[in-house]
Design an enzyme around this catalytic site. Sequence first.
Site, mmCIF file in Angstrom:
data_model
loop_
_atom_site.group_PDB
_atom_site.id
_atom_site.type_symbol
_atom_site.label_atom_id
_atom_site.label_comp_id
_atom_site.label_asym_id
_atom_site.label_seq_id
_atom_site.Cartn_x
_atom_site.Cartn_y
_atom_site.Cartn_z
ATOM 1 C CG HIS A 103 23.757 9.957 -21.483
ATOM 2 N ND1 HIS A 103 22.962 9.402 -20.746
ATOM 3 C CD2 HIS A 103 24.746 10.702 -20.941
ATOM 4 C CE1 HIS A 103 23.529 9.887 -19.281
ATOM 5 N NE2 HIS A 103 24.625 10.630 -19.776
ATOM 6 C CD GLN A 110 32.634 14.742 -12.414
ATOM 7 O OE1 GLN A 110 33.219 14.566 -13.798
ATOM 8 N NE2 GLN A 110 31.456 14.731 -12.931
ATOM 9 C CG HIS A 114 19.554 9.359 -19.595
ATOM 10 N ND1 HIS A 114 19.595 10.369 -20.365
ATOM 11 C CD2 HIS A 114 20.360 9.585 -18.350
ATOM 12 C CE1 HIS A 114 20.220 11.503 -19.593
ATOM 13 N NE2 HIS A 114 20.627 10.847 -18.558
ATOM 14 C CD GLN A 139 21.772 25.034 -21.797
ATOM 15 O OE1 GLN A 139 22.776 25.299 -22.533
ATOM 16 N NE2 GLN A 139 21.567 26.073 -20.685
HETATM 17 P P1 AMP Z 1 26.540 12.530 -17.666
HETATM 18 O O1 AMP Z 1 26.812 11.211 -17.755
HETATM 19 O O2 AMP Z 1 25.243 12.847 -16.391
HETATM 20 O O3 AMP Z 1 27.956 13.065 -17.007
HETATM 21 O O4 AMP Z 1 26.220 13.514 -18.652
HETATM 22 C C1 AMP Z 1 26.727 13.386 -19.928
HETATM 23 C C2 AMP Z 1 26.363 14.476 -20.875
HETATM 24 O O5 AMP Z 1 25.108 14.069 -21.320
HETATM 25 C C3 AMP Z 1 26.504 15.779 -20.258
HETATM 26 O O6 AMP Z 1 26.889 16.675 -21.342
HETATM 27 C C4 AMP Z 1 25.054 15.990 -19.643
HETATM 28 O O7 AMP Z 1 24.847 17.366 -19.697
HETATM 29 C C5 AMP Z 1 24.201 15.253 -20.862
HETATM 30 N N1 AMP Z 1 22.972 15.067 -20.394
HETATM 31 C C6 AMP Z 1 22.608 14.575 -19.118
HETATM 32 N N2 AMP Z 1 21.172 14.442 -19.149
HETATM 33 C C7 AMP Z 1 20.725 15.151 -20.110
HETATM 34 C C8 AMP Z 1 19.394 15.370 -20.765
HETATM 35 N N3 AMP Z 1 18.403 15.009 -19.911
HETATM 36 N N4 AMP Z 1 19.161 16.014 -21.859
HETATM 37 C C9 AMP Z 1 20.424 16.377 -22.438
HETATM 38 N N5 AMP Z 1 21.582 16.156 -22.316
HETATM 39 C C10 AMP Z 1 21.859 15.578 -20.986
#
Ligand code: AMP
Length: 281
Positions: free
Chosen positions: A37, A61, A34, A148
Amino acid sequence: MKIIRDVNEMKIEINSIKRYGKTIGFVPTMGYLHDGHKSLIDTARKENDIVVVSIFVNPVQFGPNEDFEKYPRDEERDFKICRESGCDIVFLPVKDDMYKSSHSTFVDVFNISEGLCGLSRPGHFRGVATVVAKLFNIVKADRAYFGQKDAQQLAIIKKMTLDLNMDTEVIGCPIIREADGLAMSSRNIYLNCYERQQALTLSKSLMHAQSRIKNGEKHVSIIKLEMEEIIKTAQDSKIDYIEVVDPQNLKPVHIIEGEVLIALAVRIGNTRLIDNLTISI
Ligand code: AMP
């Protein structure tokens, strides 16, 4: 844009990039991308010669009763977003290549892994630190970009790279939100219309805390109570935690004097959501 699934092939590709002296920016994800990312990919694009995005739903995890099986996946859509963001390589390792049946090495980052999400998700950050260490060894990035949004994860990965003398610089990027304040998350897709509305109480409670602190309230117990009240207006909410902590070591703060991280995890129906805000006075 190259799509690589094999770990050895990825290492060969990285070695050839390194031979040319190019810098590598790395964005590890679990896919179903999204704009959160995308913001990490955009920043990596600006700061590096080569951008690598990994997509790997890391089984290690997830707890036994968590959503590993039903975690949303859509490779084609992810490829499109990566391509449009100027990503050079998408790395999608397969589970059995990342974790051979004989796998027996794990990374535990003590202390900061134990509170907040670590309490209700035992073993979660061990899985996160392990997979990120493995990915760092494969991708050998100059810089890696983390949101963050997962504040505890970011703090843990920073600590891991420091403690283990890793060369990859970890860069934190701001939380990207929907127009109405909901922090973007791949898991938001689980919310029905009614729950989606209720989920707004998370960011609302954080905004409330921010304005109370800016207006001079220093007592964490009062802030937490008021946040709780806001979240409880959502009928299907169940608070996992609301904590005010030191942003560096994630230790609880009782009287707000400098910069604090307000972090929360709340279930809306069956969906566990997290959000946070860093506030300095
Ligand atoms: P995930 O795919 O959920 O493991 O996230 C991958 C990376 O994207 C991680 O570093 C998350 O912190 C970052 N991330 C997920 N959602 C957001 C968001 N809304 N804003 C900024 N970074 C995000």
